[in-house]
Design an enzyme around this catalytic site. Structure first.
Site: not given
Length: 436
Positions: A23-24, A98, A122, A321, A343
């Protein structure tokens, strides 16, 4: 009314599962098609909400989109509608996504102007855009914030000029956006403290195959010699390492025997080691990962016997993640672990749901939680819960699959944003899960 997952836990799963495309990586790679007027073909695209929204947005902006199959698509950005990209419909659509921030770099580089929505996405804390905007400014762009509709307007009427910059944080999306802007800037750009995640390495490889001149790929010091134009290319995306980590955790929690096929093991970095430190056995077989069925797994300690801490860190450290997944998996291990999420300040707030299910977790503050593993003496109980963000959603789903009785997970749109057909793929392994 959004749908929910109804899960009856306690089944042992068995079989093979193929991870989706990353996805990223997808959000960066698909944005990069805006850098050329030639045809770009992308393979292994994940069929998920965030990615499909971005493809739809590009189509609205005049990019020719030919979706040959769900995971393969041709793009040609030879007739972009710049007026659309400054208009009200674009503002409304891009604000929902986003990832839409990623088209700013290509647009600035090629056309000298771009709009960026203030980020949504998110509920895991602030998502700052400072790294992106400051990087664009250093390349010569001017920006102003339009507070009435929450937008940054960027312009580079004189074109972008290469420069030296030291990023304040190794932001993956920030680095990617700046790299995409710099490939068409005049002169040489040097980016220090650049992110060096595999996704960013993939983006740099793709851009180089289009004719860009980027060196230092894989390190935190990137040098980019600007070129006047880029050509087309073919690009295949990596498998999603977050999904792979999720499946390793799922296998351990449910005492299942699973094989993760085509896992891109060379790009997983430290991920397999972190799961091994929780006592999970896994074997790398070529490009597959085999997880045998385990009755129990025991968390290791540090060499001096002190309690294990697992913290997130920019690549090649452990990705934030997967911390939610590790936390859930630790609840049924033997032993204790401190999870330190540096983070994002709200990413651990889903642990109250796990405590309701019977897990023993001490939430020390918004960033740290101590998990006291129950060693399966007390299975988790099924409850009704809601998913606050993509990764917590899947963590709760894993918890539900290992729990006794029925769980209902609401707000699963958050899960669908990041995981394709997850219920169907889990049913194929023997999970009792349905969408209601």
């Amino acid at each position: 009314m959004s749908s929910a997952f109804e899960v009856r836990g306690g089944n042992r799963l068995k079989g093979e599962i193929i991870p989706q495309g990353a996805k990223n990586e997808a959000l960066q790679i698909i944005s990069a098609v805006m850098l050329t007027s030639e045809k770009v073909t992308i393979h292994n695209i994940p069929d998920i909400v965030d990615v499909n929204l971005l493809i739809e947005l590009l189509g609205d902006a005049g990019v020719k989109v030919n979706r040959i199959s769900r995971d393969k698509c041709e793009f040609q950005a030879d007739d972009i509608d710049l007026a659309y990209l400054q208009g009200a419909d674009f503002k409304k659509k891009s604000g929902r996504l986003r990832g839409s921030v990623m088209i700013a770099g290509p647009l600035l580089a090629r056309f000298g102007k771009a709009l960026i929505p203030k980020p949504g996405g998110d509920k895991i804390g602030r998502r700052r855009l400072d790294t992106h905007i400051i990087g664009f400014e250093k390349l010569g762009a001017r920006f102003n914030y339009e507070s009435d509709d929450n937008y940054f307007r960027l312009e580079a009427p004189g074109g972008l000029k290469g420069t030296y910059m030291l990023l304040d944080e190794p932001s993956v999306t920030g680095t990617a956006n700046i790299v995409m802007a710099a490939v068409l800037a005049q002169g040489i750009t040097t980016i220090y403290n650049a992110a060096c995640e595999p996704y960013l390495q993939q983006l740099c490889k793709m851009l180089n195959s289009m004719g860009a001149r980027i060196t230092g790929v894989g390190s935190n010091l990137l040098t980019i010699e600007g070129v006047t134009s880029l050509g087309g290319c073919q690009h295949t995306m990596l498998p999603d390492m977050i999904e792979i980590g999720s499946f390793i955790g799922l296998a351990a929690m449910t005492q299942s025997e699973l094989t993760i096929k085509n896992a891109g093991v060379e790009s997983l970095g430290i991920i397999p080691e972190k799961f091994r430190s929780l006592g999970i056995q896994l074997e790398i077989r070529g490009n597959d990962i085999y997880i045998p069925s385990q009755e129990s797994y025991e968390i290791q300690t540090f060499l001096d016997g002190s309690i294990l801490t697992i913290a997130d860190h920019p690549w090649p450290g452990f990705t934030p993640d997967l911390l939610s997944i590790v936390l859930v998996v630790a609840t049924q291990a033997k032993g204790s672990v401190m999870i330190h999420q540096k983070m994002f300040e709200s990413r651990l707030f889903f642990v109250d749901k796990l405590i309701d299910m019977g897990a023993q977790i001490v939430l020390c503050d918004p960033h740290r939680a101590v998990v006291i593993g129950l060693g399966r003496q007390h299975p988790l109980r099924g409850i009704t819960m809601s998913s606050p963000d993509i990764r917590a959603g899947v963590s709760l789903l894993i918890a539900a699959l290992s729990a006794e009785g029925k769980s209902t997970i609401q707000n699963i749109d958050q899960i669908d944003r990041g995981y394709q057909y997850i219920d169907e793929r889990l049913r194929n392994l023997g999970a009792d899960i349905k969408r209601v």
